[in-house]
Design an enzyme around this catalytic site. Structure first.
Site, PDB file in Angstrom:
ATOM      1  N   SER A 110       8.277  -8.546 -12.992  1.00 59.32           N
ATOM      2  CA  SER A 110       7.397  -7.458 -12.586  1.00 59.32           C
ATOM      3  C   SER A 110       6.400  -7.116 -13.701  1.00 59.32           C
ATOM      4  CB  SER A 110       8.239  -6.244 -12.170  1.00 59.32           C
ATOM      5  OG  SER A 110       7.480  -5.340 -11.407  1.00 59.32           O
ATOM      6  N   ASP A 168       8.372  -8.263  -0.588  1.00 64.02           N
ATOM      7  CA  ASP A 168       8.282  -7.405  -1.773  1.00 64.02           C
ATOM      8  C   ASP A 168       7.228  -6.329  -1.515  1.00 64.02           C
ATOM      9  OD1 ASP A 168       7.964  -6.250  -4.302  1.00 64.02           O
ATOM     10  OD2 ASP A 168       8.226  -8.155  -5.362  1.00 64.02           O
ATOM     11  N   HIS A 195      11.878  -7.268  -4.142  1.00 62.05           N
ATOM     12  CA  HIS A 195      11.486  -7.206  -5.556  1.00 62.05           C
ATOM     13  C   HIS A 195      12.669  -7.579  -6.460  1.00 62.05           C
ATOM     14  CE1 HIS A 195       8.522  -6.034  -8.505  1.00 62.05           C
ATOM     15  NE2 HIS A 195       9.339  -5.181  -9.087  1.00 62.05           N
TER      16      HIS A 195
END
Length: 224
Positions: A110, A168, A195
């Site tokens: 991320s 996601d 995610h």
């Protein structure tokens, strides 16, 4: 004689830490333990985030940089003019590469993957003291910070693996695809989830395909 393994540095996501990410990656470590070992570093910046009551981790929550310095918050989708704390984070990781390395590759998740895209650019521009030979982006994306755009002036040439989910909602699939398009040598693992990095055995072959090639390159390297 102990078999060679890849040494991979891991960069946590926004609101996480090295310790937190170590717990999150337990399943991945088991899948690839024959070829890779992992190390973890925390960013130098703390967020104001409160821990969720049911969370597995109650420790400090970190960020690689903030888009709002006063509030100590970050928005991956905003086109901000400044990113606060970025240089300190670069220095933290660069020092870690030198002190604990050499590392073969870096894995980022991320915001950590976005940060990794910028570290790759800095390395390609000769602006890092440490070094690494490949990058693994999990739920990655290109930074939208205006001050970072000059780093994205040429595509990345090092080998890359991109892992992202079709559902996601934090980092949409299109953002991860844009990062993959920025990389010349890439393998993509698209999973149906959200995610996270999938760690079920179904994905072992795909992870091992990328890592086994990198390990063969390490063993054959004339530097060794």
């Amino acid at each position: 004689m102990e078999m060679d393994k890849l040494k991979i540095l891991c960069l946590h996501g926004y609101g996480q830490s090295g310790e937190y990410f170590h717990k999150k990656l337990g399943g991945i470590r088991k899948l690839v333990k024959s070829v890779a070992e992992f190390d973890y570093v925390s960013s130098p910046h703390l967020t104001n985030m409160e821990a969720d009551p049911g969370d597995i981790f109650s420790g400090p929550r970190h960020a690689w940089w903030f888009t709002n310095e006063e509030m100590k918050t970050y928005d991956s989708k905003e086109f901000e003019s400044k990113c606060f704390g970025f240089e300190e984070s670069v220095n933290r990781v660069d020092e870690y590469l030198l002190e604990k390395g050499p590392f073969d590759g870096i894995l980022g998740f991320s915001q950590g993957a976005c940060f990794l895209s910028l570290l790759c650019c800095l390395q390609q521009h000769g602006k890092l003291k440490g070094s690494f030979k490949f990058a693994i982006f999990a739920s990655g994306y290109l930074s939208r910070c205006v001050s970072h755009q000059n780093l994205y002036n040429e595509t990345l040439s090092l080998p890359t693996l991109h892992v992202f989910g079709e559902s996601d909602t934090v980092i949409p699939e299109e953002m991860s695809k844009a990062l993959a398009d920025f990389c010349e040598e890439k393998q993509i693992i698209l999973h149906p989830g959200g995610h996270y990095m999938p760690s079920n055995s179904h994905f072992k072959e795909a992870y091992m395909k990328f890592l086994s090639i990198r390990l063969a390159e390490k063993v054959d390297s004339p530097e060794r």
